[in-house]
Design a protein around this motif. Structure first.
Motif, mmCIF file in Angstrom:
data_model
loop_
_atom_site.group_PDB
_atom_site.id
_atom_site.type_symbol
_atom_site.label_atom_id
_atom_site.label_comp_id
_atom_site.label_asym_id
_atom_site.label_seq_id
_atom_site.Cartn_x
_atom_site.Cartn_y
_atom_site.Cartn_z
ATOM 1 N N MET A 87 0.831 -1.211 0.000
ATOM 2 C CA MET A 87 0.000 0.000 0.000
ATOM 3 C C MET A 87 0.864 1.259 0.000
ATOM 4 O O MET A 87 0.540 2.253 -0.668
ATOM 5 N N ARG A 88 1.957 1.205 0.727
ATOM 6 C CA ARG A 88 2.842 2.371 0.799
ATOM 7 C C ARG A 88 3.357 2.746 -0.589
ATOM 8 O O ARG A 88 3.340 3.917 -0.977
ATOM 9 N N TYR A 104 -7.616 0.020 -5.654
ATOM 10 C CA TYR A 104 -6.738 -1.141 -5.534
ATOM 11 C C TYR A 104 -7.370 -2.287 -6.307
ATOM 12 O O TYR A 104 -8.589 -2.471 -6.292
ATOM 13 N N GLU A 105 -6.537 -3.071 -6.964
ATOM 14 C CA GLU A 105 -7.008 -4.235 -7.701
ATOM 15 C C GLU A 105 -6.182 -5.450 -7.287
ATOM 16 O O GLU A 105 -4.985 -5.317 -6.999
ATOM 17 N N VAL A 106 -6.814 -6.597 -7.276
ATOM 18 C CA VAL A 106 -6.129 -7.824 -6.870
ATOM 19 C C VAL A 106 -6.233 -8.845 -7.992
ATOM 20 O O VAL A 106 -7.233 -8.902 -8.716
ATOM 21 N N ALA A 107 -5.170 -9.619 -8.144
ATOM 22 C CA ALA A 107 -5.137 -10.715 -9.123
ATOM 23 C C ALA A 107 -4.746 -11.994 -8.382
ATOM 24 O O ALA A 107 -3.692 -12.041 -7.744
ATOM 25 N N LEU A 108 -5.602 -12.996 -8.456
ATOM 26 C CA LEU A 108 -5.325 -14.294 -7.847
ATOM 27 C C LEU A 108 -4.898 -15.253 -8.955
ATOM 28 O O LEU A 108 -5.682 -15.573 -9.852
ATOM 29 N N THR A 245 -8.287 1.929 4.487
ATOM 30 C CA THR A 245 -7.216 1.696 5.459
ATOM 31 C C THR A 245 -6.626 0.304 5.233
ATOM 32 O O THR A 245 -7.256 -0.548 4.582
ATOM 33 N N PRO A 246 -5.429 0.035 5.756
ATOM 34 C CA PRO A 246 -4.857 -1.317 5.605
ATOM 35 C C PRO A 246 -5.758 -2.411 6.153
ATOM 36 O O PRO A 246 -5.842 -3.502 5.584
ATOM 37 N N VAL A 278 -1.007 -14.168 -4.853
ATOM 38 C CA VAL A 278 -1.922 -13.032 -4.747
ATOM 39 C C VAL A 278 -1.120 -11.769 -5.054
ATOM 40 O O VAL A 278 -0.104 -11.504 -4.408
ATOM 41 N N VAL A 279 -1.565 -11.005 -6.040
ATOM 42 C CA VAL A 279 -0.853 -9.810 -6.487
ATOM 43 C C VAL A 279 -1.757 -8.597 -6.311
ATOM 44 O O VAL A 279 -2.902 -8.592 -6.765
ATOM 45 N N LEU A 280 -1.246 -7.566 -5.641
ATOM 46 C CA LEU A 280 -1.990 -6.325 -5.410
ATOM 47 C C LEU A 280 -1.419 -5.231 -6.302
ATOM 48 O O LEU A 280 -0.200 -5.050 -6.381
ATOM 49 N N SER A 281 -2.300 -4.502 -6.976
ATOM 50 C CA SER A 281 -1.892 -3.389 -7.828
ATOM 51 C C SER A 281 -2.881 -2.245 -7.642
ATOM 52 O O SER A 281 -3.800 -2.329 -6.829
ATOM 53 N N SER A 282 -2.692 -1.179 -8.400
ATOM 54 C CA SER A 282 -3.610 -0.042 -8.362
ATOM 55 C C SER A 282 -3.836 0.457 -9.780
ATOM 56 O O SER A 282 -3.253 -0.070 -10.740
#
Length: 310
Positions: A87-88, A104-108, A245-246, A278-282
């Motif tokens: 997130m930072r 925020y977007e997530v890819a599994l 928030t986180p 699990v991949v987090l992006s924006s």
């Protein structure tokens, strides 16, 4: 003199018509050029033959496995991050953008065979991302389902009237969710709306669980719920606003991962699927692979610092 010339001409014709005999070479074979010599591959020792066979088998196996799974079947070798660290960095990529337009977007990533059953479902996240769900209901005119749809706030309802609305405005539909009562399924098939609704992902079907006997219960379940679907070995969907928030983001990711794992377990008897990454992006940021941890590796970065407005 003329007879002498004729004789010489006839001798010349005879010499031209006689075919030349091939000249037999008396050159020893070992002195002949390499291009003339016929070479035979040595069979080699037993160990060499075994190595050749193993190499051929491995090559054949790789060729067979190359097209069985999607490219996401292998986890990336990049560094993995905690929720707060990811997130930072992602918030830094979104500086200068309106907070309402950044998510925020997530890819599994899922290890799954090609052309197998596809995992799809709906999930109600602990912290919904958007509440702009507009539902239309295909139901008999004047039926109890029509009264339920009106009471639950459906933006459009009916049967023939709704079909005409869709045909008249195929590019400006007033709804983004469509459900169908089970009694109207034959009429829906007869209307031939697949070309309009199919590309938009709105065509009701049993696979997407949008054909129901209870319109009211389906609308309550659908309002505020997000749909997800596996495509080429991965599930991608928005998971939170950039101002989350986180804790909010973490709970949404955990809820989605839990739902996907339960879905893969239900399909175990038909096809084997494994969640591997699990991949987090924006919206404007790159992807960060998550390691399951929450707190930042930098003790100076507290979750509270990532909870303020950008």
């Amino acid at each position: 003199m003329a007879s002498a010339n004729q004789c010489i001409a006839s001798l010349a014709r005879l010499s031209l018509s006689v075919s030349k005999r091939p000249v037999q070479s008396t050159l020893p074979r070992f002195l002949a050029p390499s291009i003339v010599q016929t070479r035979c591959k040595s069979a080699g020792s037993t160990a060499m033959q075994k190595r050749e066979r193993d190499k051929a088998k491995l090559k054949k196996k790789k060729k067979q496995n190359r097209h069985k799974e999607y490219k996401y079947a292998t986890p990336s070798q990049e560094e993995r991050y905690s929720i707060c660290d990811a997130m930072r960095y992602l918030r830094a990529f979104e500086v200068g953008r309106p907070p309402s337009s950044a998510t925020y977007e997530v890819a599994l990533k899922i290890r799954t065979p090609k052309n197998s059953l596809v995992l799809r479902d709906r999930i109600r996240l602990p912290y919904p991302i958007k509440n702009d769900t507009r539902i239309a209901v295909i139901c008999k005119e004047g039926s109890g389902s029509m009264h339920d749809a009106r009471a639950m706030g459906a933006v459009a309802f009916g049967e023939e009237s709704l079909f005409e609305l869709i045909k008249a405005n195929p590019n400006k539909l007033p709804f983004n969710r469509l459900i169908c009562h089970v009694d109207c399924e034959p009429a829906l098939k007869k209307a031939g709306l697949g070309r309009i609704l199919g590309p938009k992902g709105l065509m009701p079907s049993l696979k997407t669980n949008t054909i129901t006997k209870s319109v009211g219960a389906m609308m309550r379940d659908m309002a505020g719920a997000e749909s997800y679907r596996e495509r080429i070995g991965a599930i991608r969907m928005p998971i939170g606003n950039i101002q989350f928030t986180p804790k909010m983001l973490s709970e949404n990711i955990k809820a989605l991962v839990t739902a996907v794992r339960e879905g893969t377990m239900r399909m175990e008897d038909k096809v084997k699927k494994d969640l591997i990454e699990v991949v987090l992006s924006s919206t404007s940021g790159p992807g960060f692979s998550l390691n399951g941890a929450f707190n930042s590796t930098d003790e100076k970065v507290k979750p509270e610092y990532l909870s303020t407005a950008m």
